[in-house]
Design a protein around this motif. Structure first.
Motif, PDB file in Angstrom:
ATOM      1  N   PHE B 102     -19.301 -24.653   1.208  1.00  0.00           N
ATOM      2  CA  PHE B 102     -19.134 -24.574   2.657  1.00  0.00           C
ATOM      3  C   PHE B 102     -19.822 -23.325   3.224  1.00  0.00           C
ATOM      4  CE2 PHE B 102     -15.985 -27.721   1.689  1.00  0.00           C
ATOM      5  CZ  PHE B 102     -15.966 -28.529   2.815  1.00  0.00           C
ATOM      6  N   SER B 103     -20.635 -22.688   2.394  1.00  0.00           N
ATOM      7  CA  SER B 103     -21.452 -21.516   2.775  1.00  0.00           C
ATOM      8  C   SER B 103     -20.631 -20.378   3.374  1.00  0.00           C
ATOM      9  CB  SER B 103     -22.538 -21.919   3.792  1.00  0.00           C
ATOM     10  OG  SER B 103     -23.300 -22.958   3.282  1.00  0.00           O
ATOM     11  N   MET B 104     -19.341 -20.289   3.037  1.00  0.00           N
ATOM     12  CA  MET B 104     -18.536 -19.231   3.657  1.00  0.00           C
ATOM     13  C   MET B 104     -18.696 -17.886   2.948  1.00  0.00           C
ATOM     14  SD  MET B 104     -14.594 -19.725   2.545  1.00  0.00           S
ATOM     15  CE  MET B 104     -14.184 -18.054   2.960  1.00  0.00           C
ATOM     16  N   THR B 105     -19.186 -17.934   1.693  1.00  0.00           N
ATOM     17  CA  THR B 105     -19.322 -16.673   0.959  1.00  0.00           C
ATOM     18  C   THR B 105     -20.525 -15.866   1.440  1.00  0.00           C
ATOM     19  OG1 THR B 105     -20.304 -18.043  -0.744  1.00  0.00           O
ATOM     20  CG2 THR B 105     -18.118 -17.232  -1.184  1.00  0.00           C
ATOM     21  N   ASN B 106     -21.394 -16.504   2.266  1.00  0.00           N
ATOM     22  CA  ASN B 106     -22.551 -15.760   2.798  1.00  0.00           C
ATOM     23  C   ASN B 106     -22.105 -14.583   3.649  1.00  0.00           C
ATOM     24  OD1 ASN B 106     -24.190 -17.560   1.586  1.00  0.00           O
ATOM     25  ND2 ASN B 106     -24.590 -18.799   3.400  1.00  0.00           N
ATOM     26  N   SER B 107     -20.992 -14.792   4.366  1.00  0.00           N
ATOM     27  CA  SER B 107     -20.550 -13.745   5.303  1.00  0.00           C
ATOM     28  C   SER B 107     -19.464 -12.859   4.699  1.00  0.00           C
ATOM     29  CB  SER B 107     -20.030 -14.420   6.575  1.00  0.00           C
ATOM     30  OG  SER B 107     -19.032 -15.363   6.214  1.00  0.00           O
ATOM     31  N   MET B 108     -19.313 -12.909   3.387  1.00  0.00           N
ATOM     32  CA  MET B 108     -18.230 -12.144   2.742  1.00  0.00           C
ATOM     33  C   MET B 108     -18.746 -11.387   1.537  1.00  0.00           C
ATOM     34  SD  MET B 108     -14.982 -14.553   2.199  1.00  0.00           S
ATOM     35  CE  MET B 108     -13.688 -14.674   3.381  1.00  0.00           C
ATOM     36  N   THR B 109     -18.141 -10.249   1.241  1.00  0.00           N
ATOM     37  CA  THR B 109     -18.490  -9.590  -0.017  1.00  0.00           C
ATOM     38  C   THR B 109     -17.666 -10.254  -1.115  1.00  0.00           C
ATOM     39  OG1 THR B 109     -16.723  -8.000   0.158  1.00  0.00           O
ATOM     40  CG2 THR B 109     -18.829  -7.383   1.153  1.00  0.00           C
ATOM     41  N   LYS B 110     -18.050  -9.998  -2.364  1.00  0.00           N
ATOM     42  CA  LYS B 110     -17.327 -10.602  -3.490  1.00  0.00           C
ATOM     43  C   LYS B 110     -15.861 -10.197  -3.464  1.00  0.00           C
ATOM     44  CE  LYS B 110     -21.189 -11.084  -6.599  1.00  0.00           C
ATOM     45  NZ  LYS B 110     -22.016 -10.360  -7.532  1.00  0.00           N
ATOM     46  N   GLU B 111     -15.653  -8.905  -3.117  1.00  0.00           N
ATOM     47  CA  GLU B 111     -14.282  -8.387  -3.116  1.00  0.00           C
ATOM     48  C   GLU B 111     -13.449  -9.072  -2.030  1.00  0.00           C
ATOM     49  OE1 GLU B 111     -11.249  -6.894  -4.583  1.00  0.00           O
ATOM     50  OE2 GLU B 111     -13.160  -6.750  -5.655  1.00  0.00           O
ATOM     51  N   GLU B 112     -14.083  -9.250  -0.852  1.00  0.00           N
ATOM     52  CA  GLU B 112     -13.376  -9.935   0.243  1.00  0.00           C
ATOM     53  C   GLU B 112     -13.016 -11.361  -0.157  1.00  0.00           C
ATOM     54  OE1 GLU B 112     -15.235  -7.740   4.204  1.00  0.00           O
ATOM     55  OE2 GLU B 112     -16.245  -9.482   3.348  1.00  0.00           O
ATOM     56  N   PHE B 113     -13.978 -12.017  -0.816  1.00  0.00           N
ATOM     57  CA  PHE B 113     -13.698 -13.398  -1.227  1.00  0.00           C
ATOM     58  C   PHE B 113     -12.552 -13.433  -2.231  1.00  0.00           C
ATOM     59  CE2 PHE B 113     -13.958 -16.644  -4.459  1.00  0.00           C
ATOM     60  CZ  PHE B 113     -13.736 -17.760  -3.661  1.00  0.00           C
ATOM     61  N   ARG B 114     -12.619 -12.528  -3.192  1.00  0.00           N
ATOM     62  CA  ARG B 114     -11.585 -12.500  -4.239  1.00  0.00           C
ATOM     63  C   ARG B 114     -10.199 -12.307  -3.592  1.00  0.00           C
ATOM     64  NH1 ARG B 114     -11.167 -13.634  -9.889  1.00  0.00           N
ATOM     65  NH2 ARG B 114      -9.038 -13.038 -10.269  1.00  0.00           N
ATOM     66  N   GLN B 115     -10.151 -11.406  -2.617  1.00  0.00           N
ATOM     67  CA  GLN B 115      -8.864 -11.163  -1.942  1.00  0.00           C
ATOM     68  C   GLN B 115      -8.376 -12.424  -1.226  1.00  0.00           C
ATOM     69  OE1 GLN B 115      -9.343  -7.757   0.576  1.00  0.00           O
ATOM     70  NE2 GLN B 115      -9.234  -6.330  -1.143  1.00  0.00           N
ATOM     71  N   ARG B 116      -9.335 -13.079  -0.532  1.00  0.00           N
ATOM     72  CA  ARG B 116      -8.956 -14.287   0.214  1.00  0.00           C
ATOM     73  C   ARG B 116      -8.495 -15.388  -0.754  1.00  0.00           C
ATOM     74  NH1 ARG B 116      -8.038 -17.197   3.986  1.00  0.00           N
ATOM     75  NH2 ARG B 116      -8.873 -19.267   4.377  1.00  0.00           N
ATOM     76  N   ALA B 117      -9.264 -15.548  -1.838  1.00  0.00           N
ATOM     77  CA  ALA B 117      -8.933 -16.593  -2.807  1.00  0.00           C
ATOM     78  C   ALA B 117      -7.566 -16.310  -3.428  1.00  0.00           C
ATOM     79  CB  ALA B 117     -10.004 -16.661  -3.881  1.00  0.00           C
ATOM     80  N   GLU B 118      -7.320 -15.055  -3.769  1.00  0.00           N
ATOM     81  CA  GLU B 118      -6.042 -14.722  -4.408  1.00  0.00           C
ATOM     82  C   GLU B 118      -4.874 -14.910  -3.444  1.00  0.00           C
ATOM     83  OE1 GLU B 118      -7.451 -11.804  -8.030  1.00  0.00           O
ATOM     84  OE2 GLU B 118      -6.528 -10.880  -6.269  1.00  0.00           O
ATOM     85  N   SER B 119      -5.104 -14.586  -2.169  1.00  0.00           N
ATOM     86  CA  SER B 119      -3.991 -14.778  -1.219  1.00  0.00           C
ATOM     87  C   SER B 119      -3.712 -16.272  -1.056  1.00  0.00           C
ATOM     88  CB  SER B 119      -4.294 -14.112   0.117  1.00  0.00           C
ATOM     89  OG  SER B 119      -5.197 -14.885   0.852  1.00  0.00           O
ATOM     90  N   GLN B 120      -4.784 -17.071  -1.087  1.00  0.00           N
ATOM     91  CA  GLN B 120      -4.625 -18.527  -0.982  1.00  0.00           C
ATOM     92  C   GLN B 120      -3.860 -19.071  -2.206  1.00  0.00           C
ATOM     93  OE1 GLN B 120      -5.828 -19.375   1.856  1.00  0.00           O
ATOM     94  NE2 GLN B 120      -5.352 -21.556   1.778  1.00  0.00           N
ATOM     95  N   LEU B 121      -4.241 -18.568  -3.388  1.00  0.00           N
ATOM     96  CA  LEU B 121      -3.558 -19.011  -4.611  1.00  0.00           C
ATOM     97  C   LEU B 121      -2.090 -18.587  -4.595  1.00  0.00           C
ATOM     98  CD1 LEU B 121      -6.263 -18.303  -7.347  1.00  0.00           C
ATOM     99  CD2 LEU B 121      -5.499 -20.533  -6.533  1.00  0.00           C
ATOM    100  N   LYS B 122      -1.847 -17.417  -4.012  1.00  0.00           N
ATOM    101  CA  LYS B 122      -0.469 -16.918  -3.949  1.00  0.00           C
ATOM    102  C   LYS B 122       0.388 -17.828  -3.066  1.00  0.00           C
ATOM    103  CE  LYS B 122       2.039 -12.629  -3.341  1.00  0.00           C
ATOM    104  NZ  LYS B 122       2.021 -11.289  -2.798  1.00  0.00           N
ATOM    105  N   ILE B 123      -0.184 -18.248  -1.932  1.00  0.00           N
ATOM    106  CA  ILE B 123       0.553 -19.147  -1.030  1.00  0.00           C
ATOM    107  C   ILE B 123       0.973 -20.410  -1.789  1.00  0.00           C
ATOM    108  CG2 ILE B 123       0.307 -20.655   1.005  1.00  0.00           C
ATOM    109  CD1 ILE B 123      -1.613 -18.527   2.161  1.00  0.00           C
ATOM    110  N   PHE B 124       0.079 -20.901  -2.635  1.00  0.00           N
ATOM    111  CA  PHE B 124       0.365 -22.149  -3.354  1.00  0.00           C
ATOM    112  C   PHE B 124       0.947 -21.894  -4.746  1.00  0.00           C
ATOM    113  CE2 PHE B 124      -2.507 -23.495  -0.024  1.00  0.00           C
ATOM    114  CZ  PHE B 124      -1.930 -24.698   0.373  1.00  0.00           C
ATOM    115  N   SER B 125       1.466 -20.709  -4.968  1.00  0.00           N
ATOM    116  CA  SER B 125       2.118 -20.318  -6.239  1.00  0.00           C
ATOM    117  C   SER B 125       1.229 -20.563  -7.449  1.00  0.00           C
ATOM    118  CB  SER B 125       3.436 -21.090  -6.430  1.00  0.00           C
ATOM    119  OG  SER B 125       4.169 -21.118  -5.261  1.00  0.00           O
TER     120      SER B 125
END
Lengths: 566, 259
Positions: B102-125
């Motif tokens: 979905f080309s969303m990582t173009n506007s994000m640093t790796k660290e920002e993505f990792r944080q977003r992904a981890e928060s998403q995973l946390k929501i879904f346990s």
């Protein structure tokens, strides 16, 4: 017994229903193509067998020894193939199949489930091996005219050999599952692949077929053949099969039946043993195999290098493809097999005794280089068929991700294309350049071979990806086997045709250029025109074959996935 | 946000979806209910761009799905009913894969993505399984991961086919709450379900599809009123007077259609 028949019913009903469903107008063409291919292969094998046996029959004294030794080698090869294919099939059917949970939830003894699966394994692993080696035996019957009982005895012996091989294979698999830790069961495929690699390499090197073209060692070879007429181990099922077929060939029917009875008693005895073993260990093995797998190459985060410059959707698909490939351990056995084939292929050129050949060496070297190009491209077809053809089907049921994400089908297919292009190109160049160096070909042949590779690999790969997309099997439990389907056959036929046409177009011009070089005679204007037209024709065919199949595949896949008619 | 006009899908002689017209505004949760084989999944597949209609159109945020599928899909998060995903990837790799597509990582640093992904995973346990291969996940875990992936690019439209299949009660509660919060923040949600209670709990409007045709549409309250009127027309008596729940309404609508 009723339970076993019931357990086998879904498999055979599915085959029947699928046959009925595909017997429409398109289906009939498929069947005609598959049957005519099968018949022509069968006919070809019979023709080659008859040629070889006729040639042997003309050699005094040695003829029969050679023919019988060949028979013994054929039977040992059949036996080893049967055992190997039974091991692979038994492992997946007995322990890894998706429907195992369902059948084990039924009120049926686990040894009966084992028996039903074992029957399925035996049939699946043996029918093709037996069917396609039958022409060899028909060839023997033709040449030696032993009467109708020879055919009956041969068929019974081969059936007993197949059942014996399947029993041995199942015992080995059950033992392996008991010994190997549960999480490593899937890793067995890797070790099986590795052992096949070693087996193939050693057996091929023991045969040393290149000695047959070397006159200096021919006297030694005579001794070699003398020693070959000594019988093999009397404890091998393949020996009983060979003895029975040989006796039938010599019209010694009673002796033939004696050997059949030995084979039968073995099959029955081992049959009881495997039921006994299955009753003890099969269910525990199935439970072990349900445990999640530990990996040879763990799920540790690893970055694929050189993908940073790609756009993010392309990078996503490239990284997914590479990670999925290397984490799938069933692929590794295939990689080892390919490694073995390439080593044997290149090594054989190293040991060719060219300098002792009666034909002028420089001609022979360059003729072999041309022939080698064709052979290497057939290796390319086999590898493309195994890896690139199923690439689209490998998406499996997860294909909804590609259907729902914002990426064109066209890009998706070309990404798959380029992922496979570089490894296949490098591999084929290694084959071609390596063998050309060993053959010490002239620079012209080296350049021509490399240019051909650079243009032919994209064409064959386009056929692989395109036809793989046109005939996908997303619901298959093992998409890698899709190359044996109708689409796979079509891929192999069209690729062979493509390579054949390109090579034939070049054969005349190459001969002209080499002749003029060796005889130091300049080419005539007509010859130059002919050479030009041939090479341009070959180039055009390569370009068209690179573009059109992927486009065709995309159109068909669009229709299949989105129901879009374009 | 979702505009469906005269949408029809035919498979040979069978009409799976028949002339469906619907308009779903931003921030609404639209529930799609109907018996098995009614045409729910076919409709969802056409909305998500998985299937081309025989006729009619689907517009997502004003973009025609048939004419510009890539742009239209960019605004959608799709959650299928069966969780088939790439088993050889890890959970975090699957999120990275989806985000890249979905080309969303173009506007994000790796660290920002990792944080977003981890928060998403946390929501879904699923945070504890971030680096585990998906092949070791249970059905419910895979379903939760697909939900996390569908939301990773913050879609304007969420298309969900049977969202609660395979989820445990706490996950169902969490998903219901999450759907309501997403709608409150402006996401349009189109959801098919068999679980009428869930439709009743979270949907602003409900459409009932039967044999490919939309036979009723409206809020739960409106649908109940329709049912009452129907019953009165047939002079049927009911032990609860004129109170009907969604299940009874569903049975009435689909049975009367069958007659």
């Amino acid at each position: 017994m009723q339970d076993i028949i019931t357990l086998l019913t879904p498999r055979f009903r599915s085959i029947y229903n699928q046959g009925r469903a595909s017997s429409g107008s398109g289906g009939i063409y498929k069947y005609i193509l598959i049957i005519s291919l099968g018949v022509s292969f069968w006919g070809g094998a019979l023709y080659v067998s008859l040629r070889v046996l006729r040639y042997f029959s003309q050699i005094e004294e040695m003829g029969d020894i050679l023919a019988f030794k060949l028979l013994s080698m054929v039977i040992i090869t059949i036996f080893s193939l049967l055992i190997f294919s039974n091991i692979l099939n038994a492992l997946s059917k007995l322990y890894l199949a998706k429907d195992l949970k369902l059948v084990h939830s039924m009120p049926v003894h686990s040894y009966r489930i084992f028996l039903a699966r074992w029957i399925e394994t035996t049939i699946d692993s043996s029918w093709m091996v037996i069917l396609y080696t039958l022409p060899v035996f028909v060839g023997y019957g033709w040449i030696y005219s032993p009467g109708i009982s020879f055919y009956l005895i041969t068929i019974i012996s081969l059936l007993l050999l197949a059942i014996g091989a399947s029993e041995i294979g199942s015992i080995l698999v059950m033992a392996a599952v008991v010994i190997v830790p549960a999480s490593r069961i899937r890793t067995l495929f890797v070790f099986l692949g590795l052992s096949l690699f070693i087996l193939l390499y050693i057996s091929f090197r023991i045969l040393r077929p290149e000695r047959l073209v070397d006159p200096e060692v021919f006297s030694a070879t005579l001794f070699y053949f003398k020693s070959m007429s000594t019988p093999s181990s009397p404890f091998l099922p393949s020996t009983w099969c060979y003895d029975a077929v040989l006796a039938a060939l010599k019209s010694e029917i009673l002796i033939a039946y004696f050997h059949i009875i030995i084979a039968l008693s073995f099959v029955l005895f081992v049959g009881f043993i495997i039921v006994f073993i299955a009753d003890m260990v099969y269910f525990n093995g199935v439970s072990k195999a349900q445990t999640s797998a530990a990996r040879l190459f763990g799920s540790a985060r690893f970055r694929i290098p050189f993908t940073g410059w790609l756009s993010s959707p392309v990078r996503a698909l490239v990284e997914k493809e590479i990670k999925t490939f290397f984490r799938d351990q069933t692929q590794w056995s295939q990689l080892f097999l390919i490694g073995a084939l390439i080593c044997i292929y290149i090594y054989n050129f190293k040991v060719l005794p060219l300098e002792r050949s009666p034909i002028q060496t420089i001609y022979l070297q360059n003729m072999l280089a041309f022939l080698n190009m064709g052979l290497a491209f057939f290796v390319l077809i086999a590898i493309t068929g195994r890896f690139a053809f199923p690439a689209i089907s490998m998406e499996g049921e997860a294909i909804w991700i590609i259907r729902s994400c914002p990426i064109n089908l066209n890009s998706f297919m070309w990404i798959k294309y380029f992922i496979y292009l570089f490894p296949l190109m490098i591999l084929t160049l290694i084959l071609i350049i390596g063998t050309n160096i060993l053959l010490k070909v002239v620079p012209f042949m080296m350049v021509l071979s490399c240019i051909n590779t650079i243009f032919i690999v994209p064409g064959v790969l386009s056929l692989g990806i395109g036809l793989g997309a046109a005939f996908p099997s997303f619901k298959s439990e093992n998409p890698a086997q899709s190359v044996t389907s109708y689409g796979g056959l079509l891929f192999m036929i069209l690729s062979a045709l493509f390579i054949g046409v390109v090579i034939i177009l070049q054969a005349g011009p190459v001969y002209m250029i080499l002749s003029s070089q060796f005889k130091s005679k300049p080419l005539a204007l007509f010859d130059i025109a002919w050479i030009g037209i041939s090479f341009v024709g070959a180039l055009l065919i390569c370009i068209l074959t690179t573009i059109l199949p992927v486009k065709f595949g995309e159109k068909r896949l669009k229709k299949i996935l989105f129901d879009i008619h374009s | 946000m979702i505009e469906i006009k005269d949408l029809t899908k035919q498979y040979g002689k069978l009409t799976a979806v028949d002339n469906l017209t619907l308009s779903i505004p931003a921030g609404e949760i639209f529930g799609f209910i109907g018996p098995n084989g009614a045409g729910k999944t076919t409709t969802i597949s056409m909305i998500a761009g998985l299937l081309a209609p025989t006729s009619g159109s689907v517009e997502i945020c004003g973009i025609d799905m048939l004419k510009e599928p890539k742009q239209a899909k960019q605004n959608i998060g799709y959650i299928p009913d069966r969780p088939y995903i790439y088993e050889k990837l890890t959970a975090i790799e699957f999120l990275q894969f989806t985000a890249d597509l979905f080309s969303m990582t173009n506007s994000m640093t790796k660290e920002e993505f990792r944080q977003r992904a981890e928060s998403q995973l946390k929501i879904f346990s699923l945070l504890d399984w971030a680096d585990a291969l998906i092949e070791s996940f249970s059905h419910g875990m895979k379903q939760r991961l697909i939900m996390a992936a569908a939301l990773i690019h913050e879609p304007k439209v969420l298309v969900v086919d049977e969202p609660m299949v395979g989820l445990d009660p706490s996950a169902i509660k969490m998903v219901k709450q999450m759907l309501i919060e997403l709608a409150d923040s402006g996401t349009t949600i189109f959801m098919s379900t068999h679980t009428l209670k869930i439709a009743e709990d979270v949907c602003d409007r409900i459409g009932v599809i039967h044999k490919g045709r939309l036979i009723a549409k409206g809020s739960v309250k409106e649908l109940k009123q329709q049912a009452v009127l129907k019953r009165q027309a047939k002079n049927q008596q009911h032990e609860n007077g004129d109170n009907v729940d969604l299940e009874q309404l569903f049975m009435m609508l689909t049975e009367s259609e069958q007659i």
